[in-house]
Scaffold this active site. Structure first.
Site: not given
Length: 350
Positions: A118, A211, A214
């Protein structure tokens, strides 16, 4: 003293819940409530560990917190039987996280792969919260002395950290724990992963190797839980496929990621295996299979979207559910914090 069996589950309110979230987590949450004592938490404190551009700012966080709560309720979670609340309403999460910050070790956190992913290359610019959030996750779980946590592959490492922290706390304060009446010297349980059957990994409708997310620029890559029936059907019919007919056996899905993804979605929504689905549709063209899949998706998901829309339109009702849930959660959390403070040696209001 044996621990009361309790399950803790948390979902970040980051917006745009989609089919992957539903099949990967929420479906299992609904099933678990029939067999376990469950606490369902909207982890809004975790949501702010990244930049405001990621979580959207205050108004968006409020909206997303209500939307996740609405998804829980619309999917079938009963807030009267189980606890549904948002993390920030219970101060014990932050209090226990600080105690655990002083138990956990830098080396443990330095090995967390999700932080590396991240934070990317600019780790010096990442927030302390992003680095430290596995400790907050341990506090989330152990504040309720939860014995089981449903985890995906990406969270197994964090659950191991929760176990390490619990073990070290028990070891560090063993004498004090025994002096408080826990003769076995165990105050916190070592939470176990809860296996809820094969996890459904839902991939993008535009690229079966990625995957469903969003953050994908194309809205056609995902089915949002707020999509209406026409949108759901349209997205399924536009989903990427290949020119070959569907295979008759599961082995034939190898090296065909888009076919494998669509068959997997059908299997998960219908509660069947991929092999069963292929027995019905193997040898056929994608057009007829997509029609059947679109119909199934609409049947399963459109009522959830409709109920979510109704609930989100009544923010006062959602807030009341969260407030009641936080009151119930706080009863458990306050007892844990009182005993934790006694064990550590803090003088506190009785």
């Amino acid at each position: 003293m044996p621990f009361v069996e309790r399950v803790f589950s948390g979902v970040q309110p980051t917006g745009n819940l989609h089919l992957g979230n539903y099949l990967g987590a929420i479906v299992n949450f609904v099933k678990m409530q029939e067999t376990h004592n469950c606490i369902y938490c909207v982890v809004d404190m975790h949501a702010i560990t990244q930049g405001v551009d990621v979580w959207g700012g205050p108004a968006e966080l409020t909206r997303n917190t209500r939307e996740v709560t609405a998804a829980f309720i619309a999917a079938g979670i009963d807030p009267k039987k189980h606890i549904v609340f948002n993390q920030s309403q219970v101060s014990g999460h932050a209090e226990l996280a600080w105690i655990f910050n002083c138990v956990a070790r830098m080396g443990w956190l330095g090995r967390m792969t999700q932080f590396k992913e991240k934070a990317g290359k600019d780790r010096e610019n990442a927030s302390v919260g992003l680095f430290d959030y596995p400790v907050l996750m341990a506090a989330d779980i152990l504040l309720y002395r939860a014995t089981h946590v449903p985890v995906g592959e990406d969270q197994k490492q964090h659950l191991e950290l929760s176990r390490d922290i619990a073990q070290k706390f028990n070891n560090d304060f063993g004498d004090s724990i025994r002096a408080q009446g826990h003769n076995d010297g165990l105050f916190f349980p070592l939470p176990e992963p809860l296996i809820t059957g094969p996890a459904t990994r839902v991939m993008s409708l535009r690229d079966g190797t990625k995957k469903m997310s969003k953050s994908d620029a194309s809205d056609n890559s995902r089915i949002n839980l707020t999509d209406d029936a026409d949108t759901i059907a349209q997205k399924i019919r536009k989903a990427k496929t290949d020119p070959e007919p569907l295979p008759s056996e599961e082995k034939g899905l190898e090296a065909r990621p888009e076919a494998d993804n669509l068959v997997g979605i059908f299997a998960a929504l219908s509660g069947r295996s991929k092999a069963d689905v292929l027995r019905d549709f193997g040898g056929g063209q994608f057009s007829s299979f997509k029609n059947a899949l679109a119909e199934l998706c609409v049947t399963k998901l459109a009522p959830i979207a409709g109920e979510m829309k109704r609930l989100v339109a009544e923010p006062g009702h959602i807030d009341a559910i969260l407030n009641e849930g936080s009151d119930r959660a706080r009863t458990i959390a306050d007892e844990t914090m009182k005993l934790s403070k006694d064990i550590v040696g803090f003088i506190h209001r009785r």
